[in-house]
Write an enzyme that holds these catalytic residues in place. Structure first.
Site, PDB file in Angstrom:
ATOM      1  N   GLU A  34       0.867  -1.200   0.000  1.00  0.00           N
ATOM      2  CA  GLU A  34       0.000   0.000   0.000  1.00  0.00           C
ATOM      3  C   GLU A  34       0.891   1.234   0.000  1.00  0.00           C
ATOM      4  O   GLU A  34       1.814   1.335   0.802  1.00  0.00           O
ATOM      5  CB  GLU A  34      -0.920  -0.041   1.228  1.00  0.00           C
ATOM      6  CG  GLU A  34      -1.637   1.252   1.542  1.00  0.00           C
ATOM      7  CD  GLU A  34      -2.535   1.761   0.411  1.00  0.00           C
ATOM      8  OE1 GLU A  34      -3.475   1.061   0.023  1.00  0.00           O
ATOM      9  OE2 GLU A  34      -2.280   2.892  -0.085  1.00  0.00           O
ATOM     10  N   GLY A 179     -22.984  17.001 -11.103  1.00  0.00           N
ATOM     11  CA  GLY A 179     -23.302  15.582 -10.900  1.00  0.00           C
ATOM     12  C   GLY A 179     -24.200  15.395  -9.688  1.00  0.00           C
ATOM     13  O   GLY A 179     -23.854  15.790  -8.572  1.00  0.00           O
ATOM     14  N   GLY A 180     -25.361  14.795  -9.926  1.00  0.00           N
ATOM     15  CA  GLY A 180     -26.320  14.533  -8.835  1.00  0.00           C
ATOM     16  C   GLY A 180     -26.360  13.055  -8.494  1.00  0.00           C
ATOM     17  O   GLY A 180     -27.413  12.504  -8.196  1.00  0.00           O
ATOM     18  N   GLY A 181     -25.177  12.393  -8.552  1.00  0.00           N
ATOM     19  CA  GLY A 181     -25.065  11.006  -8.074  1.00  0.00           C
ATOM     20  C   GLY A 181     -24.877  11.024  -6.561  1.00  0.00           C
ATOM     21  O   GLY A 181     -25.152  12.029  -5.891  1.00  0.00           O
ATOM     22  N   GLU A 202     -27.361  18.162 -12.789  1.00  0.00           N
ATOM     23  CA  GLU A 202     -27.316  16.732 -13.123  1.00  0.00           C
ATOM     24  C   GLU A 202     -27.809  16.505 -14.544  1.00  0.00           C
ATOM     25  O   GLU A 202     -28.831  17.050 -14.956  1.00  0.00           O
ATOM     26  CB  GLU A 202     -28.162  15.944 -12.097  1.00  0.00           C
ATOM     27  CG  GLU A 202     -28.558  14.538 -12.486  1.00  0.00           C
ATOM     28  CD  GLU A 202     -27.392  13.600 -12.767  1.00  0.00           C
ATOM     29  OE1 GLU A 202     -26.412  13.612 -11.999  1.00  0.00           O
ATOM     30  OE2 GLU A 202     -27.454  12.864 -13.770  1.00  0.00           O
ATOM     31  N   HIS A 437     -42.221  -3.512  17.104  1.00  0.00           N
ATOM     32  CA  HIS A 437     -42.955  -2.243  17.106  1.00  0.00           C
ATOM     33  C   HIS A 437     -42.538  -1.447  18.341  1.00  0.00           C
ATOM     34  O   HIS A 437     -42.394  -2.025  19.401  1.00  0.00           O
ATOM     35  CB  HIS A 437     -44.458  -2.514  17.174  1.00  0.00           C
ATOM     36  CG  HIS A 437     -45.272  -1.268  17.315  1.00  0.00           C
ATOM     37  ND1 HIS A 437     -45.476  -0.427  16.249  1.00  0.00           N
ATOM     38  CD2 HIS A 437     -45.887  -0.707  18.389  1.00  0.00           C
ATOM     39  CE1 HIS A 437     -46.211   0.607  16.666  1.00  0.00           C
ATOM     40  NE2 HIS A 437     -46.464   0.455  17.952  1.00  0.00           N
TER      41      HIS A 437
HETATM   42  P1  NAD Z   1     -22.023   8.633 -10.035  1.00  0.00           P
HETATM   43  O1  NAD Z   1     -21.687   7.922 -11.278  1.00  0.00           O
HETATM   44  O2  NAD Z   1     -22.812   7.976  -8.982  1.00  0.00           O
HETATM   45  O3  NAD Z   1     -22.788  10.001 -10.405  1.00  0.00           O
HETATM   46  C1  NAD Z   1     -22.276  10.935 -11.318  1.00  0.00           C
HETATM   47  C2  NAD Z   1     -23.414  11.764 -11.873  1.00  0.00           C
HETATM   48  O4  NAD Z   1     -22.880  12.779 -12.728  1.00  0.00           O
HETATM   49  C3  NAD Z   1     -24.372  10.944 -12.723  1.00  0.00           C
HETATM   50  O5  NAD Z   1     -25.667  11.050 -12.174  1.00  0.00           O
HETATM   51  C4  NAD Z   1     -24.246  11.559 -14.105  1.00  0.00           C
HETATM   52  O6  NAD Z   1     -25.464  11.556 -14.827  1.00  0.00           O
HETATM   53  C5  NAD Z   1     -23.772  12.976 -13.806  1.00  0.00           C
HETATM   54  N1  NAD Z   1     -23.048  13.625 -14.923  1.00  0.00           N
HETATM   55  C6  NAD Z   1     -22.136  13.091 -15.756  1.00  0.00           C
HETATM   56  N2  NAD Z   1     -21.695  14.010 -16.639  1.00  0.00           N
HETATM   57  C7  NAD Z   1     -22.351  15.162 -16.374  1.00  0.00           C
HETATM   58  C8  NAD Z   1     -22.339  16.479 -16.946  1.00  0.00           C
HETATM   59  N3  NAD Z   1     -21.549  16.816 -17.982  1.00  0.00           N
HETATM   60  N4  NAD Z   1     -23.164  17.429 -16.418  1.00  0.00           N
HETATM   61  C9  NAD Z   1     -23.977  17.124 -15.366  1.00  0.00           C
HETATM   62  N5  NAD Z   1     -24.012  15.904 -14.803  1.00  0.00           N
HETATM   63  C10 NAD Z   1     -23.215  14.932 -15.281  1.00  0.00           C
HETATM   64  O7  NAD Z   1     -20.617   9.156  -9.485  1.00  0.00           O
HETATM   65  P2  NAD Z   1     -20.207   9.801  -8.099  1.00  0.00           P
HETATM   66  O8  NAD Z   1     -21.370  10.395  -7.392  1.00  0.00           O
HETATM   67  O9  NAD Z   1     -19.052  10.668  -8.436  1.00  0.00           O
HETATM   68  O10 NAD Z   1     -19.718   8.558  -7.260  1.00  0.00           O
HETATM   69  C11 NAD Z   1     -18.621   7.734  -7.732  1.00  0.00           C
HETATM   70  C12 NAD Z   1     -18.718   6.331  -7.196  1.00  0.00           C
HETATM   71  O11 NAD Z   1     -18.530   6.313  -5.801  1.00  0.00           O
HETATM   72  C13 NAD Z   1     -20.061   5.706  -7.484  1.00  0.00           C
HETATM   73  O12 NAD Z   1     -19.857   4.391  -7.923  1.00  0.00           O
HETATM   74  C14 NAD Z   1     -20.752   5.734  -6.152  1.00  0.00           C
HETATM   75  O13 NAD Z   1     -21.676   4.682  -6.011  1.00  0.00           O
HETATM   76  C15 NAD Z   1     -19.595   5.608  -5.182  1.00  0.00           C
HETATM   77  N6  NAD Z   1     -19.958   6.247  -3.907  1.00  0.00           N
HETATM   78  C16 NAD Z   1     -20.879   5.664  -3.118  1.00  0.00           C
HETATM   79  C17 NAD Z   1     -21.258   6.283  -1.936  1.00  0.00           C
HETATM   80  C18 NAD Z   1     -22.287   5.638  -1.071  1.00  0.00           C
HETATM   81  O14 NAD Z   1     -22.644   4.498  -1.332  1.00  0.00           O
HETATM   82  N7  NAD Z   1     -22.837   6.313  -0.059  1.00  0.00           N
HETATM   83  C19 NAD Z   1     -20.733   7.507  -1.577  1.00  0.00           C
HETATM   84  C20 NAD Z   1     -19.811   8.068  -2.414  1.00  0.00           C
HETATM   85  C21 NAD Z   1     -19.424   7.441  -3.585  1.00  0.00           C
END
Ligand code: NAD
Length: 459
Positions: A34, A179-181, A202, A437
């Site tokens: 690592e 990005g609204g992920g 998003e 409950h």
């Molecule tokens: P993601 O892929 O989940 O979301 C990225 C978002 O960006 C998508 O909804 C996409 O449609 C949007 N996007 C892409 N290009 C764009 C543009 N030009 N303009 C506007 N929107 C655009 O990625 P993330 O949120 O960066 O997360 C990365 C990874 O890390 C994922 O696999 C996620 O599951 C993981 N993660 C998980 C957790 C959790 O489980 N709580 C927390 C953090 C990260």
């Protein structure tokens, strides 16, 4: 030929350290290489630090709303958040967990080498000034933030990735999140709760695309009610001098910000690994593996984000254990349709399996059951009734195809469904299971009963 180790694991995140411990438990001679802290992104700059900061945001929020619960005498004008103190707490939590992982590796007699590893051939890696040979390798080098080539960066910008956003010593007045992920939405909740103005842009029509849209729209409405601006169906094309330019409804728009958070995904970490020197093949930018997590080179396996399948810490750990079992004759296949996801905003969101739309496209005959948190006693006592349990069930056999939940503490509830799906339980078995409950989890059997019109506490 004798090797230095039976198994050498490259990368000490939740995929790598778990694989190393399991291999050591099986009596193997194990090395873990690592280059930074063990614990990987999850412990050091991902899951754990975000959840630590989110906890502080939740405490702050609860104090601001304390009068709603009959608590008097709190001088709200004096209540404020100290970012340096939040950051100190973040470091303390991380140090404790990293120390714990180090202790576990030591107790299991795993040799830890602090260096960057690169393959020189299929049985050898160079790590710093050492050359290490191993019968098997498990590559678990994780992923890094994506700075996408499709978004132009011009002029002088304050663009942060999740890594830097976690280290903020003060909350930017206005943040535009691209990005609204999961990452984008968790930061939107965090920064908004701590007093910043947040705009999320998003590309898709819904935030949190993996969540059923009916459930993600509850989270969206709540974020908007709390002050977050969310633009969906909007494509960011350029960031120039802290102005974010995006296309929405066929026209160009822009939003100016003090900080821009880039959260459009992550890319597997393979740079500098020289995997091609071992003959390892790629699938786009990820290391290609088969369903037993083997690469095309028979003694090299790859687990976690680097294999590009599902980028979640719990998937990585699960794959790490599976890879070790498979190396020694097992045939463990990870079922990628049964991986839970959790989003730590308020109310929380969790899900597993198919959305209603996906299930209808695939099976046609599906039943859907919904139970609103407004009808759940425990949610009412918590003062948080936004949310619902939505279940998607195969119409003929009663097989559970997907469950999507928004509500109070629901990230702790999804494991029940993971277990049920893993055991191939039907909805009858869930309904026949006595749920305590008052709990929020009572809403799960209610939602399944609702799938055939017989929820008790909701009409
Ligand atoms: P993601 O892929 O989940 O979301 C990225 C978002 O960006 C998508 O909804 C996409 O449609 C949007 N996007 C892409 N290009 C764009 C543009 N030009 N303009 C506007 N929107 C655009 O990625 P993330 O949120 O960066 O997360 C990365 C990874 O890390 C994922 O696999 C996620 O599951 C993981 N993660 C998980 C957790 C959790 O489980 N709580 C927390 C953090 C990260």
């Amino acid at each position: 030929m004798g090797f230095d180790y039976d198994i050498t694991v490259l990368g000490g995140g939740p995929g790598g350290y778990v694989a190393a411990i399991r291999a050591a438990q099986e009596g193997k001679k194990v090395c873990l290489i690592e280059r930074a802290n063990v614990g990987g992104v999850c412990l050091n700059e991902g899951c754990i630090p975000t959840k630590t900061l989110l906890k502080s945001a939740g405490v702050y929020r609860d104090i601001l709303h304390s009068a709603d619960f009959g608590v008097e005498g709190v001088n709200l004008s004096g209540v404020k958040v100290s970012m340096p103190k939040l950051q100190q707490r973040r470091k303390t939590v991380i140090d404790r967990l990293v120390g714990g992982v180090k202790g576990l590796l030591k107790a299991n007699k795993v040799t830890v080498v602090e260096a960057s590893a690169r393959f020189t051939d299929a049985h050898t890696v160079a790590a710093g000034d050492k050359s290490i040979t191993s019968e098997y390798f498990i590559v678990a080098t994780g992923s890094n933030v994506l700075i996408p080539p499709f978004i132009a960066l011009e002029g002088k910008n304050n663009v942060l990735t999740s890594k830097e956003a976690l280290l903020l010593e003060e909350i930017p007045k206005t943040t535009v999140i691209i990005g609204g992920g999961v990452i984008g939405i968790e930061f939107a909740y965090l920064l908004n709760t701590l007093g910043g103005k947040v705009i999320v842009i998003e590309l898709m029509d819904n935030i949190l695309p993996m969540v059923d849209e009916e459930v993600s729209s509850i989270a969206r409405k709540r974020l908007e009610k709390d002050g977050v601006t969310i633009r969906t169906g909007a494509r960011v094309k350029k960031v120039s001098d802290n102005n974010v330019f995006y296309e929405y409804d066929g026209t160009e728009h822009s939003a100016s910000a003090d900080a821009v958070i880039m959260a459009v995904g992550r890319v597997p970490n393979t740079e500098g690994l020289d995997a091609e020197k071992a003959g390892v093949e790629f699938n786009k930018n990820a290391i290609a593996v088969d369903e037993l997590l083997r690469t095309n080179i028979k003694n090299i396996y790859a687990v976690g984000d680097v294999n590009g399948k599902v980028m979640l810490a719990h998937t990585a750990s699960h794959e790490g254990i599976a890879a070790v079992e498979n190396i020694y004759g097992g045939s463990v296949k990870v079922d990628y349709n049964k991986i839970p996801s959790c989003i730590y905003i308020e109310p929380e969101v969790s899900c597993i399996g198919m959305t209603e739309k996906q299930a209808r496209e695939r099976y046609g005959d599906v039943k859907v059951g919904k139970f609103p948190m407004a009808a759940n006693g425990k949610s009412l006592t918590a003062g948080d009734t936004d949310g619902m349990v939505k279940v998607v069930v195969d119409g003929r056999l009663g097989e559970i195809l997907g469950v999507h939940i928004c509500g109070n503490h629901v990230t702790e509830m999804i494991s029940e469904i993971s277990l049920a799906m893993n055991l191939e339980a039907t909805i009858d078995e869930i309904i026949a299971t006595i749920h305590p409950h008052p709990t929020v989890s009572e809403s799960i059997p209610e939602a399944f009963m609702a799938s055939y019109g017989k929820a008790i506490h909701f009409k």
